[in-house]
Design a protein around this motif. Structure first.
Motif, PDB file in Angstrom:
ATOM      1  N   ALA A  46       0.985  -1.172  -0.017  1.00  0.00           N
ATOM      2  CA  ALA A  46       0.110   0.021   0.178  1.00  0.00           C
ATOM      3  C   ALA A  46       1.010   1.225   0.018  1.00  0.00           C
ATOM      4  N   ARG A  47       0.437   2.142  -0.656  1.00  0.00           N
ATOM      5  CA  ARG A  47       0.941   3.529  -0.764  1.00  0.00           C
ATOM      6  C   ARG A  47       0.948   4.368   0.480  1.00  0.00           C
ATOM      7  N   GLU A  49       0.214   7.289   0.865  1.00  0.00           N
ATOM      8  CA  GLU A  49      -1.099   8.139   0.728  1.00  0.00           C
ATOM      9  C   GLU A  49      -2.685   7.386   0.646  1.00  0.00           C
ATOM     10  N   ASP A  50      -2.386   5.906   0.684  1.00  0.00           N
ATOM     11  CA  ASP A  50      -3.764   5.259   0.715  1.00  0.00           C
ATOM     12  C   ASP A  50      -4.161   5.194   2.337  1.00  0.00           C
ATOM     13  N   TRP A  51      -3.240   5.364   3.299  1.00  0.00           N
ATOM     14  CA  TRP A  51      -3.697   5.332   4.628  1.00  0.00           C
ATOM     15  C   TRP A  51      -4.307   6.816   4.960  1.00  0.00           C
ATOM     16  N   SER A  52      -5.176   6.723   6.236  1.00  0.00           N
ATOM     17  CA  SER A  52      -5.737   7.874   6.784  1.00  0.00           C
ATOM     18  C   SER A  52      -4.610   8.883   7.300  1.00  0.00           C
ATOM     19  N   LEU A  67      -6.075   1.986   6.921  1.00  0.00           N
ATOM     20  CA  LEU A  67      -6.003   1.514   5.630  1.00  0.00           C
ATOM     21  C   LEU A  67      -7.167   0.836   5.275  1.00  0.00           C
ATOM     22  N   THR A  68      -8.045   1.423   4.339  1.00  0.00           N
ATOM     23  CA  THR A  68      -9.025   0.359   3.836  1.00  0.00           C
ATOM     24  C   THR A  68      -8.612  -0.141   2.148  1.00  0.00           C
ATOM     25  N   LYS A  69      -8.403  -1.533   2.145  1.00  0.00           N
ATOM     26  CA  LYS A  69      -8.178  -1.949   0.949  1.00  0.00           C
ATOM     27  C   LYS A  69      -9.162  -3.075   0.179  1.00  0.00           C
TER      28      LYS A  69
END
Length: 74
Positions: A46-47, A49-52, A67-69
């Motif tokens: 995950a990048r 910027e994908d995280w809160s 992280l919502t994936k």
């Protein structure tokens, strides 16, 4: 009793249940959480910027990031 800061909105995790959504929660000191986020980035998961953004917890000096994936069905 509410523990959130007045200017910090809640992250609303309520949504339609989906079998292909995974949420990863990282909680710890800002340095440890950022290191974990970067480790997953270097592993190609995950990048950053994908995280809160870092959110404060009730514990002093502690933050959490979510992280919502979406995971492809197996």
């Amino acid at each position: 009793m509410s523990f959130r800061e007045p200017d910090q909105p809640f992250i609303d995790l309520r949504d339609r249940p989906s079998p292909d959504v995974l949420r990863v929660l990282a909680i710890g000191s800002p340095q440890v959480v950022d290191s974990f986020v970067m480790t997953l980035f270097h592993w190609g998961y995950a990048r950053p910027e994908d995280w809160s953004r870092p959110l404060p917890t009730i514990n002093p000096g502690e933050v959490m990031r979510i992280l919502t994936k979406r995971i492809s069905s197996i």
